[in-house]
Scaffold this active site. Structure first.
Site, mmCIF file in Angstrom:
data_model
loop_
_atom_site.group_PDB
_atom_site.id
_atom_site.type_symbol
_atom_site.label_atom_id
_atom_site.label_comp_id
_atom_site.label_asym_id
_atom_site.label_seq_id
_atom_site.Cartn_x
_atom_site.Cartn_y
_atom_site.Cartn_z
ATOM 1 C CB CYS A 248 2.275 -6.485 -4.361
ATOM 2 S SG CYS A 248 3.062 -4.944 -3.907
ATOM 3 C CB CYS B 97 10.132 -2.942 -1.087
ATOM 4 S SG CYS B 97 8.372 -2.530 -1.232
ATOM 5 C CG ASP C 242 -11.287 12.113 -0.538
ATOM 6 O OD1 ASP C 242 -11.586 10.900 -0.384
ATOM 7 O OD2 ASP C 242 -10.166 12.494 -0.916
ATOM 8 C CB CYS D 159 -10.594 4.905 -0.150
ATOM 9 S SG CYS D 159 -11.136 5.117 1.557
ATOM 10 C CB CYS E 36 5.772 -9.232 2.111
ATOM 11 S SG CYS E 36 4.928 -7.977 1.150
ATOM 12 C CD GLU F 217 -9.279 15.981 7.896
ATOM 13 O OE1 GLU F 217 -9.088 15.119 8.763
ATOM 14 O OE2 GLU F 217 -9.747 15.734 6.767
#
Length: 469
Positions: free
Chosen positions: A85, A178, A400, A427, A82, A351
């Site tokens: 993970c 899942c 952020d 991130c 898939c 934002e």
């Protein structure tokens, strides 16, 4: 040794020596780097090369000569196919160790700034069923695995509800279970598939753009509330009504049931109007007694429990005082702004997305928070010296930004505004490192805390505390 096969070598006995970017691992063959997915350091493998570049090659495992003692047994039947993970085969403490190293490497190599000791990556208490949002795709023919094709049995071309195969927009793997999202996510998806197949609903074909069933989004909140959004390819009202009524009856725990009609060639629904078919038009998330309204288009951190840990790190690094003015840049739906509001005099949030700012204002009202101000617009256009003069010079700034990092004009405004502290939540440690170098003349890095929001993946969030020199 290597043998030729379809112009690409079969590399035998390759030792995997280290993890690499994008969830891959690597070894060396004749001084050429070979990237091999789904392996871990210590594996010895035979690898079929499928692409060659001047400096590296990529391939897939055809045989395990020796399995690494580091290896964990993947818990998901869909592992390796898939595309999600990718690190299920690596013990969680090893994942965290590599994420810490990844942050150290990028801040050192790209940022070239003086660093304190980097804290070990903060692990997620839940490493399974930790996501609060998943999107599934309907397809008229399911993806067949290499093993199924090799077996040459009667496989059939049944439809699929699941995830896109990496880099293939029209190939979908049918997902039975899942491990990313808690109940009732799996049950809702599987029941929707069963009902649609039994009742002759057509599934979408991304190439011909035919078929009624397109997508399904499931959101589950820490409060137990559930939102389901079903996306159809045409306004077939009888079939829409039948499926929505069936899901509502089969899953009374669905708090908020929506549908969207998307006749476009792409799957994006941000520009379309969701129709609230049954229940509330939102679900509620909760964090430290604060309530956050999450609508069908709202952004909320995907790992609710770990988002709380991330925001606590950011708030601790901010070290707010009662009289402080806090700027929360790239505020999203104002989660950090509202989370920090009680610790300071006022918060100013900016934002790009107007709908997110509308949510941020609603979330302040919902929690009786009166000291926040929110502005919508492109950060480069909104945040200038005149804005700082009108809203008060910030004592502390929390950043952020998206993966691309902070635009240079924004950094220049920050340097002129000269807050005492900057807390940078990222991130993407690579673009964060680049931005730290631009801030380095006026700010020193006092603390670094990586946080794992996405167990079993290579992604890592990183929080850096900068103090004015």
């Amino acid at each position: 040794m290597a043998r030729k096969k379809a112009n690409y070598p079969l590399v035998e006995g390759l030792e995997i020596t280290t993890l690499a970017a994008e969830g891959k691992a690597m070894g060396r063959w004749n001084d050429v780097v070979v990237f091999v997915p789904m392996t871990v350091p210590g594996d010895v493998v035979d690898v079929q090369i499928r692409s060659k570049r001047r400096r590296f090659m990529e391939g897939f495992v055809v045989n395990y000569v020796k399995k690494s003692p580091l290896r964990s047994e993947p818990f998901c039947e869909h592992f390796g196919v898939c595309g999600g993970c990718k690190w299920q085969n690596l013990p969680y403490d090893e994942q965290l160790r590599f994420k810490t190293e990844q942050v150290r490497d990028q801040l050192t190599r790209i940022g070239k700034v003086e660093l304190p000791e980097i804290a070990p990556c903060l692990g997620s208490a839940h490493t399974q069923f930790y996501r609060n949002k998943l999107e599934f795709t309907f397809a008229d023919r399911r993806w067949l695995t290499r093993e199924e094709i090799a077996s040459a049995g009667d496989i059939g071309d049944a439809p699929a509800v699941g995830f896109h195969i990496p880099s293939m927009f029209d190939k979908v793997l049918d997902i039975r279970k899942c491990w990313l999202q808690p109940d009732p996510s799996n049950g809702i998806r599987n029941e929707a598939r069963r009902f649609c197949i039994e009742n002759g609903y057509t599934f979408h074909n991304a190439r011909s753009h035919e078929g009624l069933m397109r997508n399904m989004i499931v959101r589950t909140a820490s409060t137990g509330e559930v939102m389901v959004i079903v996306v159809f390819n045409s306004d077939d009202r009888p079939r829409i009504t039948a499926l929505m009524d069936h899901l509502a009856a089969a899953f009374p725990e669905i708090t908020s049931l929506f549908y969207i009609v998307n006749t476009k060639f792409n799957d994006s629904v941000g520009d379309l109007d969701p129709v609230c078919y049954r229940g509330k038009d939102h679900i509620i998330e909760e964090m430290e007694g604060l309530r956050f309204k999450v609508g069908p288009k709202s952004f909320y951190q995907t790992n609710s429990a770990q988002a709380y840990e991330l925001y606590k790190v950011a708030r601790d690094f901010a070290d707010l005082k009662p009289g402080d003015v806090l700027y929360d840049l790239y505020t999203g739906t104002g989660t950090i702004a509202n989370f920090c509001a009680a610790r300071c005099d006022r918060v100013v949030g900016i934002e790009y997305v107007p709908e997110a700012i509308a949510d941020a204002k609603i979330n302040s009202e919902l929690n009786g928070i009166g000291n926040t101000r929110f502005y919508a617009g492109d950060m480069k256009a909104v945040l200038d010296d005149a804005f700082v003069a009108a809203n008060g010079r910030p004592d502390v700034v929390i950043l952020d930004p998206p993966r691309a990092g902070v635009d240079e004009p924004v950094i220049e405004v920050l340097l002129r505004a000269a807050p005492r502290r900057i807390v940078y939540v990222s991130c993407n440690p690579a673009t964060q490192a680049r931005d730290l170098a631009l801030l380095d003349a006026d700010y020193r890095v006092e603390a670094v805390q990586p946080v794992d929001m996405f167990p079993h993946t290579h992604h890592v969030e990183n929080v850096v505390k900068l103090v004015r020199r």
